[in-house]
Design an enzyme around this catalytic site. Structure first.
Site, PDB file in Angstrom:
ATOM      1  N   ASP A  93      35.879  37.307  33.766  1.00 18.30           N
ATOM      2  CA  ASP A  93      36.830  36.364  34.361  1.00 18.30           C
ATOM      3  C   ASP A  93      38.129  36.274  33.564  1.00 18.30           C
ATOM      4  O   ASP A  93      38.492  35.231  33.028  1.00 18.30           O
ATOM      5  CB  ASP A  93      36.171  34.996  34.524  1.00 18.30           C
ATOM      6  CG  ASP A  93      35.072  35.023  35.573  1.00 18.30           C
ATOM      7  OD1 ASP A  93      35.347  34.628  36.716  1.00 18.30           O
ATOM      8  OD2 ASP A  93      33.954  35.469  35.260  1.00 18.30           O
ATOM      9  N   HIS A 111      41.240  36.798  34.887  1.00 21.18           N
ATOM     10  CA  HIS A 111      42.185  36.065  35.739  1.00 21.18           C
ATOM     11  C   HIS A 111      43.624  36.160  35.230  1.00 21.18           C
ATOM     12  O   HIS A 111      44.325  35.156  35.091  1.00 21.18           O
ATOM     13  CB  HIS A 111      41.768  34.607  35.893  1.00 21.18           C
ATOM     14  CG  HIS A 111      40.598  34.408  36.806  1.00 21.18           C
ATOM     15  ND1 HIS A 111      40.621  34.788  38.133  1.00 21.18           N
ATOM     16  CD2 HIS A 111      39.359  33.886  36.579  1.00 21.18           C
ATOM     17  CE1 HIS A 111      39.462  34.500  38.697  1.00 21.18           C
ATOM     18  NE2 HIS A 111      38.667  33.971  37.766  1.00 21.18           N
ATOM     19  N   ASN A 156      34.412  38.688  42.994  1.00 23.10           N
ATOM     20  CA  ASN A 156      34.851  38.198  44.294  1.00 23.10           C
ATOM     21  C   ASN A 156      36.373  38.238  44.438  1.00 23.10           C
ATOM     22  O   ASN A 156      36.898  38.479  45.531  1.00 23.10           O
ATOM     23  CB  ASN A 156      34.328  36.785  44.541  1.00 23.10           C
ATOM     24  CG  ASN A 156      34.813  35.756  43.542  1.00 23.10           C
ATOM     25  OD1 ASN A 156      34.639  35.927  42.333  1.00 23.10           O
ATOM     26  ND2 ASN A 156      35.406  34.678  44.014  1.00 23.10           N
ATOM     27  N   HIS A 157      37.113  38.065  43.341  1.00 25.29           N
ATOM     28  CA  HIS A 157      38.566  38.089  43.462  1.00 25.29           C
ATOM     29  C   HIS A 157      39.106  39.509  43.631  1.00 25.29           C
ATOM     30  O   HIS A 157      40.166  39.690  44.251  1.00 25.29           O
ATOM     31  CB  HIS A 157      39.204  37.385  42.264  1.00 25.29           C
ATOM     32  CG  HIS A 157      39.099  35.895  42.360  1.00 25.29           C
ATOM     33  ND1 HIS A 157      40.064  35.112  42.966  1.00 25.29           N
ATOM     34  CD2 HIS A 157      38.118  35.038  41.974  1.00 25.29           C
ATOM     35  CE1 HIS A 157      39.702  33.844  42.929  1.00 25.29           C
ATOM     36  NE2 HIS A 157      38.512  33.776  42.327  1.00 25.29           N
ATOM     37  N   HIS A 214      28.783  40.007  38.681  1.00 26.27           N
ATOM     38  CA  HIS A 214      29.771  38.936  38.602  1.00 26.27           C
ATOM     39  C   HIS A 214      29.193  37.576  38.981  1.00 26.27           C
ATOM     40  O   HIS A 214      29.196  36.635  38.185  1.00 26.27           O
ATOM     41  CB  HIS A 214      30.979  39.238  39.484  1.00 26.27           C
ATOM     42  CG  HIS A 214      32.000  38.139  39.450  1.00 26.27           C
ATOM     43  ND1 HIS A 214      32.697  37.820  38.319  1.00 26.27           N
ATOM     44  CD2 HIS A 214      32.400  37.240  40.395  1.00 26.27           C
ATOM     45  CE1 HIS A 214      33.503  36.799  38.556  1.00 26.27           C
ATOM     46  NE2 HIS A 214      33.337  36.425  39.810  1.00 26.27           N
TER      47      HIS A 214
END
Length: 382
Positions: free
Chosen positions: A39, A41, A110-111, A206
């Site tokens: 993660d 991001h 998922n992103h 994930h």
């Protein structure tokens, strides 16, 4: 003791039986050192600091991990400003690690899937801006005209409409969408990545190992599910070319647009097939809450409910524990759950959004350790 013996027997049979064709490319054994980070991001600087402190990269950002296997447990993208820099670094490290006898495993989160199919709810404007240099004035003018037509604007385009367009589709938006198409630099790369890998009998995924994994195994998740994601993204190109969809259309609008589309009499079979297949694939389990990209049961459900489900999934893929991201941990520290069967590694690296920091899980010599972005001091998971 009974539970321990049951686990050993399950693993014995899992590794004694021949793997289904193709599954072995997602299973690795005899790896001396594993480093896992999740993660990101778009938090590029914390990522770099974390990897440096873990000994994976050097001060010049080159691979320094030797035979280490680095696992990125999904969600490089969205919310933070520098996701493109993070992808570029990882793409280069893949090659450098392989040359040194190591590996970089980048798992689809998922992103990543959202960016690929056009669900852009969480893309930061800075992420679009990173692509501004590849977007021409002519390209933006073309899409502005298309947007105005959809809005029913006649004649000159008003300044209000221009501002609305620029707000919804910031500079760099259309270049970003090109690069995430199936043949784009980042789209092609992400579509080549697995959803689950198993290294030294530790699974990495994930969201989590849902009951679905027990049913479909590694081939199902990395073959069927990942293949459905790939086909969806591949279909977008002919649908864009034919004007059935545009990059401005959100993923959640695709089924409605495709349902209402009236193809021309002369429409070829390939286009009609792409329309029908894309409608079907919009319902793929790769997007489902109980799919491996989104599942939170491993961290949210109580042991009584989840333990047997998890055991079945682990047995199906020849693993004895799972490392997951997706759900920020309490205290933003790497945590163990179910006596170490579950290890949570999403520590909120994007601090301004999640209030955490970069942490790497290190598995070496059968022991677990944690390295933080701020120090080379080794600590234990909590």
């Amino acid at each position: 003791m009974i539970r321990y013996l049951t686990r050993l027997l399950a693993l014995f049979f899992a590794f004694s039986l021949p793997l289904a064709a193709g599954a072995e490319e997602w299973q690795f054994s005899g790896v001396e050192r594993i480093v896992a980070v999740s993660d990101i991001h778009g938090a590029y600087e914390p990522l770099v600091a974390t990897l440096q402190n873990a000994g994976v990269i050097d001060v010049d950002l080159g691979w320094a991990g030797g035979a280490t296997h680095l696992v990125i447990v999904g969600d490089i993208l969205d919310r933070g400003p520098d996701s493109r820099d993070a992808m570029d670094l990882l793409m280069r490290l893949e090659t450098e690690a392989e040359s040194a006898g190591g590996m970089v495993h980048v798992l689809v989160g998922n992103h990543e899937a959202m960016n690929l199919v056009g669900d852009l709810r969480y893309v930061a404007k800075e992420e679009f801006a990173a692509f501004a240099g590849e977007e021409t004035d002519e390209e933006r003018a073309r899409w502005l005209a298309e947007y105005a037509q959809r809005k029913g604007a006649d004649g000159d385009i008003s300044e209000e409409l221009r501002r609305e367009f620029d707000e919804r589709f910031p500079t760099g938006f259309f270049a970003h969408r090109r690069e995430f198409e199936a043949d784009g630099r980042y789209g092609a790369w992400l579509l080549s990545q697995p959803v689950v890998v198993v290294v030294n009998a530790t699974a990495f995924v994930h969201g989590g190992l849902s009951p679905m994994i027990a049913e479909i195994g590694l081939n199902g998740v990395n073959g069927t599910l990942a293949g459905e994601l790939q086909r969806y993204v591949e279909n977008l190109t002919p649908l864009y070319d034919a004007g059935v969809l545009t990059p401005m259309d959100n993923f959640y609008a695709h089924p409605r647009i495709l349902q209402s589309h009236m193809p021309a009499v002369e429409a070829d079979a390939a286009l009609l097939g792409a329309i029908e297949e894309t409608r079907r694939l919009a319902e793929s389990d790769v997007h489902a809450p109980n799919g491996p990209l989104w599942y939170r049961g491993n961290v949210a459900c109580c042991r009584l409910v989840e333990e047997e489900r998890l055991q079945s999934a682990l047995d199906a893929i020849g693993a004895n524990r799972v490392v997951i991201g997706h759900t920020p941990t309490q205290g933003r520290r790497i945590l163990e759950r179910f006596d170490g069967d579950i290890i949570e590694v999403d520590t909120g690296m994007l601090s301004e959004r999640y209030g955490g920091s970069g942490n790497a899980l290190i598995i070496e010599g059968g022991r677990l350790a944690v390295i933080n972005e701020e120090s080379t001091e080794v600590t234990a998971p909590q």
